[in-house]
Write a protein that holds these residues in place. Structure first.
Motif, PDB file in Angstrom:
ATOM      1  N   GLU A  88       0.966  -1.203  -0.007  1.00 19.60           N
ATOM      2  CA  GLU A  88       0.167  -0.235   0.050  1.00 19.60           C
ATOM      3  C   GLU A  88       1.053   1.335   0.212  1.00 19.60           C
ATOM      4  O   GLU A  88       0.701   2.117  -0.874  1.00 19.60           O
ATOM      5  CB  GLU A  88      -0.886  -0.400   1.277  1.00 19.60           C
ATOM      6  CG  GLU A  88      -2.184  -1.091   1.043  1.00 19.60           C
ATOM      7  CD  GLU A  88      -3.046  -0.612  -0.304  1.00 19.60           C
ATOM      8  OE1 GLU A  88      -3.141   0.724  -0.669  1.00 19.60           O
ATOM      9  OE2 GLU A  88      -3.145  -2.333  -1.404  1.00 19.60           O
ATOM     10  N   VAL A  89       1.886   1.284   0.673  1.00 22.79           N
ATOM     11  CA  VAL A  89       2.654   2.756   0.956  1.00 22.79           C
ATOM     12  C   VAL A  89       3.387   2.605  -0.423  1.00 22.79           C
ATOM     13  O   VAL A  89       3.537   3.762  -1.000  1.00 22.79           O
ATOM     14  CB  VAL A  89       4.116   2.404   1.759  1.00 22.79           C
ATOM     15  CG1 VAL A  89       4.719   3.260   1.896  1.00 22.79           C
ATOM     16  CG2 VAL A  89       3.463   2.287   3.241  1.00 22.79           C
ATOM     17  N   HIS A  94       3.953   5.446  -5.314  1.00 21.98           N
ATOM     18  CA  HIS A  94       4.536   5.264  -6.719  1.00 21.98           C
ATOM     19  C   HIS A  94       3.590   5.397  -7.844  1.00 21.98           C
ATOM     20  O   HIS A  94       2.535   4.047  -7.962  1.00 21.98           O
ATOM     21  CB  HIS A  94       5.457   3.976  -7.009  1.00 21.98           C
ATOM     22  CG  HIS A  94       7.204   4.226  -6.038  1.00 21.98           C
ATOM     23  ND1 HIS A  94       7.987   5.276  -7.121  1.00 21.98           N
ATOM     24  CD2 HIS A  94       7.343   4.033  -4.953  1.00 21.98           C
ATOM     25  CE1 HIS A  94       8.582   5.590  -5.705  1.00 21.98           C
ATOM     26  NE2 HIS A  94       8.035   4.734  -4.431  1.00 21.98           N
ATOM     27  N   SER A  95       3.233   6.176  -8.626  1.00 18.99           N
ATOM     28  CA  SER A  95       1.970   5.719  -9.450  1.00 18.99           C
ATOM     29  C   SER A  95       2.019   4.937 -10.804  1.00 18.99           C
ATOM     30  O   SER A  95       3.532   4.931 -10.917  1.00 18.99           O
ATOM     31  CB  SER A  95       1.084   6.654  -9.954  1.00 18.99           C
ATOM     32  OG  SER A  95       2.198   7.848 -10.589  1.00 18.99           O
ATOM     33  N   SER A  96       1.347   4.585 -11.576  1.00 26.96           N
ATOM     34  CA  SER A  96       1.470   3.376 -12.220  1.00 26.96           C
ATOM     35  C   SER A  96       1.298   3.571 -13.635  1.00 26.96           C
ATOM     36  O   SER A  96       0.844   5.087 -13.605  1.00 26.96           O
ATOM     37  CB  SER A  96       0.828   2.666 -12.127  1.00 26.96           C
ATOM     38  OG  SER A  96       0.104   1.751 -13.428  1.00 26.96           O
ATOM     39  N   ARG A  97       2.414   3.725 -14.489  1.00 24.27           N
ATOM     40  CA  ARG A  97       2.692   4.471 -15.901  1.00 24.27           C
ATOM     41  C   ARG A  97       1.159   3.789 -16.480  1.00 24.27           C
ATOM     42  O   ARG A  97       0.730   4.816 -16.926  1.00 24.27           O
ATOM     43  CB  ARG A  97       3.647   3.091 -16.420  1.00 24.27           C
ATOM     44  CG  ARG A  97       4.547   3.809 -15.841  1.00 24.27           C
ATOM     45  CD  ARG A  97       5.683   3.286 -16.561  1.00 24.27           C
ATOM     46  NE  ARG A  97       7.413   3.178 -16.129  1.00 24.27           N
ATOM     47  CZ  ARG A  97       8.139   2.801 -16.153  1.00 24.27           C
ATOM     48  NH1 ARG A  97       8.318   1.927 -17.744  1.00 24.27           N
ATOM     49  NH2 ARG A  97       9.541   2.861 -15.751  1.00 24.27           N
TER      50      ARG A  97
END
Length: 102
Positions: A88-89, A94-97
């Motif tokens: 979860e952290v 880090h957002s997904s591409r």
């Protein structure tokens, strides 16, 4: 076999290898962890017979996984919760591409 690499825990059914599944206890000669069996049975409602059939496991190894889990439930559940928190952290930081392209 070196004791530091592979440790048979429940005779022929459960083993721990430091280089497989991050050292999680698992059904011997597979990558299926004890916690995977417990989750499928306790949280998803699969019977132990269904799990054995679906993954081509002996029924004895599936029962051994559940026995191992119940003997060490607190530690396994704690480790699973810690791993879930870490995921979860990482998701938050880090957002997904894929998300960026939408």
């Amino acid at each position: 076999m070196e004791d530091s690499l592979i440790q048979l825990v429940s005779r022929e059914h459960i083993e721990i290898s430091s280089d497989v599944r991050s050292g999680k206890p698992r059904i011997t000669d597979t990558r299926i962890a004890v916690e995977d069996i417990a989750m499928m049975h306790l949280k998803l409602g699969y019977s132990l017979v269904e799990i054995a059939g679906k993954y081509d496991l002996s029924l004895a190894s599936v029962y051994a996984a559940m026995a191992y889990y119940f003997d060490r439930r607190d530690g396994i559940d704690r480790r699973t919760a810690e791993e879930d928190e870490l995921v979860e952290v990482l998701k938050q930081n880090h957002s997904s591409r894929v998300e960026k392209t939408w």
